[in-house]
Design a protein around this motif. Structure first.
Motif, PDB file in Angstrom:
ATOM      1  N   VAL A 238       0.832  -1.201   0.000  1.00 33.79           N
ATOM      2  CA  VAL A 238       0.000   0.000   0.000  1.00 33.79           C
ATOM      3  C   VAL A 238       0.868   1.252   0.000  1.00 33.79           C
ATOM      4  CG1 VAL A 238      -1.635   1.348   1.381  1.00 33.79           C
ATOM      5  CG2 VAL A 238      -1.979  -1.104   1.084  1.00 33.79           C
ATOM      6  N   PHE A 239       2.000   1.200   0.701  1.00 34.84           N
ATOM      7  CA  PHE A 239       2.817   2.396   0.886  1.00 34.84           C
ATOM      8  C   PHE A 239       4.059   2.415   0.007  1.00 34.84           C
ATOM      9  CE2 PHE A 239       0.303   2.166   4.751  1.00 34.84           C
ATOM     10  CZ  PHE A 239      -0.139   3.475   4.864  1.00 34.84           C
ATOM     11  N   CYS A 240       4.178   1.478  -0.906  1.00 37.04           N
ATOM     12  CA  CYS A 240       5.284   1.487  -1.861  1.00 37.04           C
ATOM     13  C   CYS A 240       5.199   2.753  -2.699  1.00 37.04           C
ATOM     14  CB  CYS A 240       5.209   0.243  -2.746  1.00 37.04           C
ATOM     15  SG  CYS A 240       6.585   0.049  -3.880  1.00 37.04           S
ATOM     16  N   ARG A 241       6.280   3.524  -2.779  1.00 40.86           N
ATOM     17  CA  ARG A 241       6.212   4.776  -3.531  1.00 40.86           C
ATOM     18  C   ARG A 241       7.538   5.072  -4.204  1.00 40.86           C
ATOM     19  NH1 ARG A 241       7.457  10.237  -0.100  1.00 40.86           N
ATOM     20  NH2 ARG A 241       9.615   9.662   0.139  1.00 40.86           N
ATOM     21  N   PRO A 242       7.557   5.753  -5.297  1.00 41.72           N
ATOM     22  CA  PRO A 242       6.399   5.945  -6.181  1.00 41.72           C
ATOM     23  C   PRO A 242       6.215   4.756  -7.107  1.00 41.72           C
ATOM     24  CG  PRO A 242       8.273   7.107  -7.076  1.00 41.72           C
ATOM     25  CD  PRO A 242       8.743   6.453  -5.791  1.00 41.72           C
ATOM     26  N   GLY A 243       7.167   3.827  -7.073  1.00 49.35           N
ATOM     27  CA  GLY A 243       7.112   2.664  -7.947  1.00 49.35           C
ATOM     28  C   GLY A 243       7.681   1.446  -7.253  1.00 49.35           C
ATOM     29  N   PRO A 244       8.029   0.418  -8.007  1.00 47.61           N
ATOM     30  CA  PRO A 244       8.451  -0.849  -7.416  1.00 47.61           C
ATOM     31  C   PRO A 244       9.814  -0.762  -6.739  1.00 47.61           C
ATOM     32  CG  PRO A 244       7.768  -1.109  -9.713  1.00 47.61           C
ATOM     33  CD  PRO A 244       7.929   0.348  -9.468  1.00 47.61           C
ATOM     34  N   ALA A 245      10.055  -1.733  -5.858  1.00 47.40           N
ATOM     35  CA  ALA A 245      11.367  -1.940  -5.242  1.00 47.40           C
ATOM     36  C   ALA A 245      11.794  -3.360  -5.573  1.00 47.40           C
ATOM     37  CB  ALA A 245      11.297  -1.737  -3.728  1.00 47.40           C
ATOM     38  N   ALA A 246      13.027  -3.515  -6.045  1.00 51.01           N
ATOM     39  CA  ALA A 246      13.500  -4.823  -6.479  1.00 51.01           C
ATOM     40  C   ALA A 246      14.810  -5.148  -5.789  1.00 51.01           C
ATOM     41  CB  ALA A 246      13.678  -4.852  -7.996  1.00 51.01           C
ATOM     42  N   GLY A 247      15.009  -6.429  -5.491  1.00 48.60           N
ATOM     43  CA  GLY A 247      16.241  -6.858  -4.846  1.00 48.60           C
ATOM     44  C   GLY A 247      16.680  -8.216  -5.332  1.00 48.60           C
ATOM     45  N   ALA A 248      17.989  -8.436  -5.316  1.00 53.52           N
ATOM     46  CA  ALA A 248      18.523  -9.734  -5.700  1.00 53.52           C
ATOM     47  C   ALA A 248      19.572 -10.214  -4.716  1.00 53.52           C
ATOM     48  CB  ALA A 248      19.130  -9.684  -7.099  1.00 53.52           C
ATOM     49  N   GLY A 249      19.714  -9.541  -3.591  1.00 50.72           N
ATOM     50  CA  GLY A 249      20.679  -9.941  -2.574  1.00 50.72           C
ATOM     51  C   GLY A 249      19.992 -10.205  -1.253  1.00 50.72           C
ATOM     52  N   VAL A 250      20.738 -10.700  -0.288  1.00 55.54           N
ATOM     53  CA  VAL A 250      20.210 -10.993   1.039  1.00 55.54           C
ATOM     54  C   VAL A 250      19.715  -9.698   1.666  1.00 55.54           C
ATOM     55  CG1 VAL A 250      20.832 -11.865   3.323  1.00 55.54           C
ATOM     56  CG2 VAL A 250      21.814 -12.923   1.269  1.00 55.54           C
ATOM     57  N   PRO A 251      18.532  -9.678   2.338  1.00 56.41           N
ATOM     58  CA  PRO A 251      17.604 -10.797   2.515  1.00 56.41           C
ATOM     59  C   PRO A 251      16.500 -10.867   1.450  1.00 56.41           C
ATOM     60  CG  PRO A 251      16.889  -9.002   3.902  1.00 56.41           C
ATOM     61  CD  PRO A 251      18.119  -8.506   3.167  1.00 56.41           C
ATOM     62  N   TRP A 252      16.448  -9.856   0.564  1.00 56.76           N
ATOM     63  CA  TRP A 252      15.359  -9.796  -0.417  1.00 56.76           C
ATOM     64  C   TRP A 252      15.800 -10.410  -1.735  1.00 56.76           C
ATOM     65  CZ3 TRP A 252      10.383  -7.867   0.311  1.00 56.76           C
ATOM     66  CH2 TRP A 252      10.138  -7.334   1.571  1.00 56.76           C
ATOM     67  N   ASP A 253      16.341 -11.617  -1.671  1.00 52.94           N
ATOM     68  CA  ASP A 253      16.839 -12.281  -2.860  1.00 52.94           C
ATOM     69  C   ASP A 253      15.702 -12.549  -3.843  1.00 52.94           C
ATOM     70  OD1 ASP A 253      18.675 -13.519  -4.522  1.00 52.94           O
ATOM     71  OD2 ASP A 253      18.324 -15.489  -3.640  1.00 52.94           O
ATOM     72  N   ARG A 254      15.826 -11.999  -5.072  1.00 57.30           N
ATOM     73  CA  ARG A 254      14.882 -12.246  -6.152  1.00 57.30           C
ATOM     74  C   ARG A 254      13.452 -11.885  -5.720  1.00 57.30           C
ATOM     75  NH1 ARG A 254      17.504 -14.808  -9.967  1.00 57.30           N
ATOM     76  NH2 ARG A 254      15.683 -15.613 -11.031  1.00 57.30           N
ATOM     77  N   ALA A 255      13.285 -10.645  -5.321  1.00 59.27           N
ATOM     78  CA  ALA A 255      11.988 -10.177  -4.828  1.00 59.27           C
ATOM     79  C   ALA A 255      11.614  -8.860  -5.501  1.00 59.27           C
ATOM     80  CB  ALA A 255      12.022  -9.993  -3.311  1.00 59.27           C
ATOM     81  N   LEU A 256      10.308  -8.630  -5.619  1.00 59.49           N
ATOM     82  CA  LEU A 256       9.784  -7.398  -6.199  1.00 59.49           C
ATOM     83  C   LEU A 256       8.625  -6.918  -5.338  1.00 59.49           C
ATOM     84  CD1 LEU A 256       9.739  -5.377  -8.642  1.00 59.49           C
ATOM     85  CD2 LEU A 256       8.025  -6.876  -9.665  1.00 59.49           C
ATOM     86  N   VAL A 257       8.752  -5.709  -4.800  1.00 58.85           N
ATOM     87  CA  VAL A 257       7.667  -5.051  -4.072  1.00 58.85           C
ATOM     88  C   VAL A 257       7.025  -4.049  -5.028  1.00 58.85           C
ATOM     89  CG1 VAL A 257       7.032  -3.732  -2.023  1.00 58.85           C
ATOM     90  CG2 VAL A 257       9.015  -5.259  -1.950  1.00 58.85           C
ATOM     91  N   TYR A 258       5.702  -4.085  -5.145  1.00 61.59           N
ATOM     92  CA  TYR A 258       5.034  -3.246  -6.138  1.00 61.59           C
ATOM     93  C   TYR A 258       3.751  -2.658  -5.543  1.00 61.59           C
ATOM     94  CZ  TYR A 258       1.913  -7.244  -6.611  1.00 61.59           C
ATOM     95  OH  TYR A 258       1.012  -8.254  -6.333  1.00 61.59           O
TER      96      TYR A 258
END
Length: 350
Positions: A238-258
């Motif tokens: 809900v509070f992701c701004r202004p666009g997505p957040a992406a990670g490929a390292g620890v701890p958010w390995d291969r993750a996309l917040v949108y």
């Protein structure tokens, strides 16, 4: 900066969805610290103004640099759509002080003068105490900023995950990523995020950290991370701004917040959802209100809360609308979510 994630044949089918109450809390804190245009959040900002004024969020603000990442231990990776805030805070409190000191120092160094400030020095001198105090502050922020609205927030995030899970099942990754967000695209097995922040609330989202397969230009502006068959974690917010957040390292390995779907109507009151009079005459006011409110998939309890109606009444209206071919229902976890069929959409639009 652009973020590229190569996905093998085993990655896309293993996409899974999760929800993080702690990530929403940290993002809400950042929304207060660096508000920007309020947009659809204005009713929320007005509602929590008094509660927020009683919080001292300065320690968290000090660890949220404008350029760079905050401490990774404050952003544990969520496990599933039913992750509890208590479990996430317990993981924060269990952080090894030695690990915490390294992360605190990295985050403080990203803001000029933060490491030598009185608050910064105290954190580095006793990282164990800093972990406890930061976890306690996050819990206070959760209670004041998010918990009062968590039932409808969680319902919206669950509905978004269910919608996109069906998109993935029916159309594969092309169908999933085609409308996830304008900055997100899929081509030839590669997921690209045009302007990615880091899930640790920083701006260099293409920096995957340790253990990543990264290639890019000499200036490091682009990160490309290889396929490993572990799949993708997708986290609606809900509070992701202004666009997505992406990670490929620890701890958010291969993750996309949108950003989740349906944010525009999240904070609206029931009075803003009055159905057109002609629709009320055709279906009855209660059924027309339910049909009008279903711009996004929702559960019986979520609709009842939004419309100020008894759950039993909403359940009866949903059954009648579904029997008439205006709605369809899908089970997602422990909830049944309803959404409009093409006929229902056309009728609600007049």
């Amino acid at each position: 900066m652009p973020f590229h994630l190569r996905c093998g044949r085993d990655d896309a089918p293993h996409c899974r969805f999760a929800v993080s109450p702690l990530w929403e809390t940290r993002s809400a804190v950042r929304a207060l610290d660096r508000p920007g245009p309020p947009g659809a959040r204005l009713p929320w900002l007005r509602r929590i103004q008094v509660a927020a004024s009683g919080l001292n969020l300065a320690p968290l603000s000090l660890l949220t640099p404008a350029h760079g990442c905050g401490p990774r231990f404050l952003a544990p990776r969520p496990a599933d759509p039913y992750t509890r805030i208590e479990d996430e805070l317990a993981r924060v409190r269990a952080t090894d002080p030695a690990v915490a000191r390294v992360e605190l120092e990295r985050a403080l160094d990203a803001t000029p003068g933060a490491a030598v400030s009185l608050r910064g020095r105290r954190m580095l001198e006793d990282p164990g105490r800093a972990v406890k105090e930061l976890a306690d502050l996050l819990e206070l922020a959760w209670r004041a900023l998010i918990e009062p609205d968590w039932p409808p927030l969680h319902a919206l995030l669950e509905a978004d995950a269910a919608f996109h899970a069906r998109r993935l099942s029916g159309g594969g990754p092309e169908g999933l990523f085609a409308e996830l967000h304008p900055d997100v695209s899929w081509s030839d097995g590669t997921l690209t995020v045009a302007h990615a922040e880091s899930p640790e609330h920083g701006t260099d989202g293409a920096d995957g950290g340790e253990g990543t397969d990264r290639t890019g230009g000499a200036d490091g502006a682009e990160g490309t991370h290889g396929a490993d068959g572990t799949g993708l974690l997708l986290v609606p917010s809900v509070f992701c701004r202004p666009g997505p957040a992406a990670g490929a390292g620890v701890p958010w390995d291969r993750a996309l917040v949108y950003p989740a779907r349906g944010l525009g109507g999240l904070w609206e009151s029931a009075s803003a959802e009055q159905p057109p009079e002609v629709l009320s005459r055709l279906l009855g006011r209660g059924r027309a209100a339910v049909l009008t409110a279903l711009e996004e998939p929702a559960s019986t309890t979520g609709l009842a809360r939004r419309l100020g109606l008894a759950p039993s009444s909403v359940s009866a209206h949903l059954s009648a609308l579904r029997d008439a071919g205006l709605l369809t229902s899908h089970r997602y976890g422990h909830q049944v979510l309803y959404e409009r069929t093409p006929l229902g959409i056309a009728l609600a639009a007049g």
